[in-house]
Design an enzyme around this catalytic site. Structure first.
Site, short mmCIF file in Angstrom:
data_model
loop_
_atom_site.label_atom_id
_atom_site.label_comp_id
_atom_site.label_asym_id
_atom_site.label_seq_id
_atom_site.Cartn_x
_atom_site.Cartn_y
_atom_site.Cartn_z
N ASN A 110 133.74 24.90 143.93
CA ASN A 110 134.28 23.63 144.43
C ASN A 110 133.78 23.30 145.83
O ASN A 110 133.39 22.17 146.10
CB ASN A 110 135.82 23.68 144.43
N THR A 155 119.83 -25.64 154.39
CA THR A 155 121.24 -25.33 154.11
C THR A 155 121.53 -26.03 152.79
O THR A 155 120.95 -27.10 152.53
CB THR A 155 122.20 -25.85 155.20
N HIS A 156 122.34 -25.42 151.96
CA HIS A 156 122.59 -25.94 150.60
C HIS A 156 121.29 -26.10 149.81
O HIS A 156 121.20 -26.93 148.92
CB HIS A 156 123.31 -27.29 150.64
N SER A 277 100.97 -13.68 132.75
CA SER A 277 101.72 -13.83 131.50
C SER A 277 100.78 -13.53 130.35
O SER A 277 99.57 -13.77 130.43
CB SER A 277 102.22 -15.27 131.40
N LYS A 283 99.83 -18.42 134.94
CA LYS A 283 100.96 -17.83 135.64
C LYS A 283 100.61 -16.64 136.53
O LYS A 283 99.74 -15.85 136.23
CB LYS A 283 102.02 -17.38 134.62
N GLU A 290 111.47 -9.97 141.47
CA GLU A 290 112.52 -10.16 140.46
C GLU A 290 113.19 -8.83 140.11
O GLU A 290 114.41 -8.77 139.92
CB GLU A 290 111.92 -10.77 139.19
N LYS A 325 127.85 12.33 140.62
CA LYS A 325 126.47 12.48 141.09
C LYS A 325 125.45 11.49 140.54
O LYS A 325 124.70 10.90 141.30
CB LYS A 325 125.97 13.90 140.79
#
Ligand code: ARG
Length: 458
Positions: A110, A155-156, A277, A283, A290, A325
């Site tokens: 322990n 912002t936003h 891709s 692409k 990601e 663990k």
């Protein structure tokens, strides 16, 4: 196989129960810490006369041999063993005979497992600290390179005010500095030795816990033996620190993904860290960013896992704690990988200054500066804000920018506006005027970089 703990029970345990009980598949990664801890324990037992100095020397020698053989591959891990602690002790006894059986005096698995786990995570924190520093240093370098590259600040997710790319990047450096602080805080609280707490109540032998703690690089000992074997706060705290750090990496990833999109075209990620891709030849996918964003989810899961394992446990050790663990190891492995990938990718990131600049000049992000200009001419800010808003509305109606409104038209909006307006709403001026501490001006960003580099050098 006869168990080291056989004695109380008569029948063998079922194979299925053995498999279920076994943790060696994941705790064998603590072999080095287990053996180092045992060496310090043997030395203490010898120094205190609990075993002879000669026996201690034999044990230490034997343990060193096991460590060497594990590292060279000469000794394979036996996955039939219950856990790494049992495995090391079994091999030691096979190699040394009777004296091997003396190692486990005045300790228990322990306190042993609590010791190994702390030592293992302490090493992990040191690696995570170095990787976090390396990433922060890369970000500082990029920020320096782009300290004058004007882009829209948002912002936003709406264009808000002009900032520099360097300024935006330094925001992430600041987050990483706090992450470093959290890692160090965790290390400090973790760095107390539980060995010698034994099963839970301490021991009748005249041990020297301080001696063992010192030999193993701890700052002191856990003061309550029940707490010493029950406490896994350090593991939960490390997971929490890593969850926050991953949240930062995820926000950065999200911006890299947005900025590298065809819609923004603010940056180009290096070929070595993007993928194509299989069917769409045009692409260039930001897979690394990601994946960092995605892996953040599993680290949050690891944090919830450890908190949930612990929440209902009575004191002291319970076998549930063997479940402490894997999640924590996963959190460390994941964070290390993400930090390395980010630090590998960012040096090759190129900003497209002209695209950033163009986006900055199209969203009326100098409207605040037009209002501030009117304030310098004596208008209260709220009135200035209204007039600036009407100028923006006019521009939208007529397909113009604030820079392309003529002075006569400005005079109609407010007679206070003079020819110096163009200088005031020039994006470069908008940035260079923001000299307040922490602001977006080039000098201010340079100061931020300098402060961050100083913090990283300690
Ligand atoms: N493998 C166990 C764990 O990881 C070691 C401690 C076992 N102690 C015990 N009393 N069964 O938690």
């Amino acid at each position: 196989m006869t168990k080291l703990w056989a004695g109380r029970t008569e029948a063998e345990t079922a194979q299925l129960a053995d498999d279920f009980n076994s943790s060696i598949a994941f705790d064998s990664r603590m072999a080095k810490q287990d053996i180092t801890g045992s060496m310090a324990h043997a030395a203490m037992l010898g120094a205190k006369g609990i075993i002879t100095e000669d026996e201690a020397a034999q044990l230490i020698d034997g343990l060193q041999g096991i460590l060497d053989d594990l590292e060279s591959g000469a000794l394979p891990i036996d996955y039939a063993a219950e856990d790494i602690h049992m495995f090391v002790e079994q091999v030691l006894t096979q190699r040394l005979g009777e004296v091997g059986k003396k190692l486990h005096t005045a300790r228990s698995r322990n306190d042993q497992v609590a010791l190994d786990f702390r030592m293992y995570l302490r090493d992990e924190i040191d690696t995570l600290t170095a990787l976090t520093k390396a990433l922060a240093a890369v970000i500082c370098d990029k920020a320096e390179e782009y300290r004058d590259a004007i882009m829209p600040g948002y912002t936003h997710l709406q264009r808000a005010q002009p900032v520099t790319f360097g300024h935006q990047l330094m925001a992430y450096a600041m987050m990483l500095l706090r992450d470093l602080g959290r890692l160090q805080d965790c290390r400090r609280r973790l760095n107390l030795s539980p060995i010698g707490c034994c099963a839970l109540a301490g021991t009748t032998y005249d041990t020297d816990r301080e001696m063992e703690a010192k030999a193993l690089g701890f700052d002191g000992i856990c003061l309550n033996s029940i707490d010493g074997v029950s406490d896994r706060d350090f593991a939960a705290e490390l997971c929490a620190a890593l969850a926050i750090e991953m949240m930062h990496l995820s926000r950065l990833s999200e911006e890299l993904i947005l900025w590298s999109s065809w819609e923004f075209q603010f940056i180009e990620l290096p070929d070595a860290y993007t993928t194509g891709s299989s069917i769409m030849p045009q692409k260039k996918n930001p897979d690394m960013a990601e994946l960092v964003r995605g892996k953040t989810g599993r680290v949050y899961g690891d944090l919830m896992g450890i908190l949930t394992v612990l929440k209902g446990l009575p004191l002291a050790y319970n076998k549930d704690m063997q479940e402490d663990k894997e999640g924590v190891f996963d959190a460390c492995d994941t964070a290390k990988m993400c930090l390395e990938v980010m630090a590998g990718m960012l040096p090759g990131m190129k900003a497209r200054r002209e695209k950033m600049r163009k986006a900055a000049s199209e969203g009326f992000i100098n409207a605040t500066d037009l209002a501030d200009y009117l304030v310098t001419k004596g208008l209260p800010f709220r009135s200035a804000y209204k007039l600036s808003g009407s100028a923006v509305a006019k521009c939208i109606r007529e397909g113009k920018t604030l820079e392309s409104v003529s002075l006569e038209e400005y005079k109609e909006i407010s007679p206070l506006i003079e020819a110096d307006i163009y200088e005031h709403i020039d994006l470069r001026t908008c940035v260079s005027k923001r000299v307040s501490a922490g602001g977006t001006s080039v000098e201010s960003v340079e100061k931020q970089i300098k402060a961050a580099r100083e913090a990283l050098s300690v």
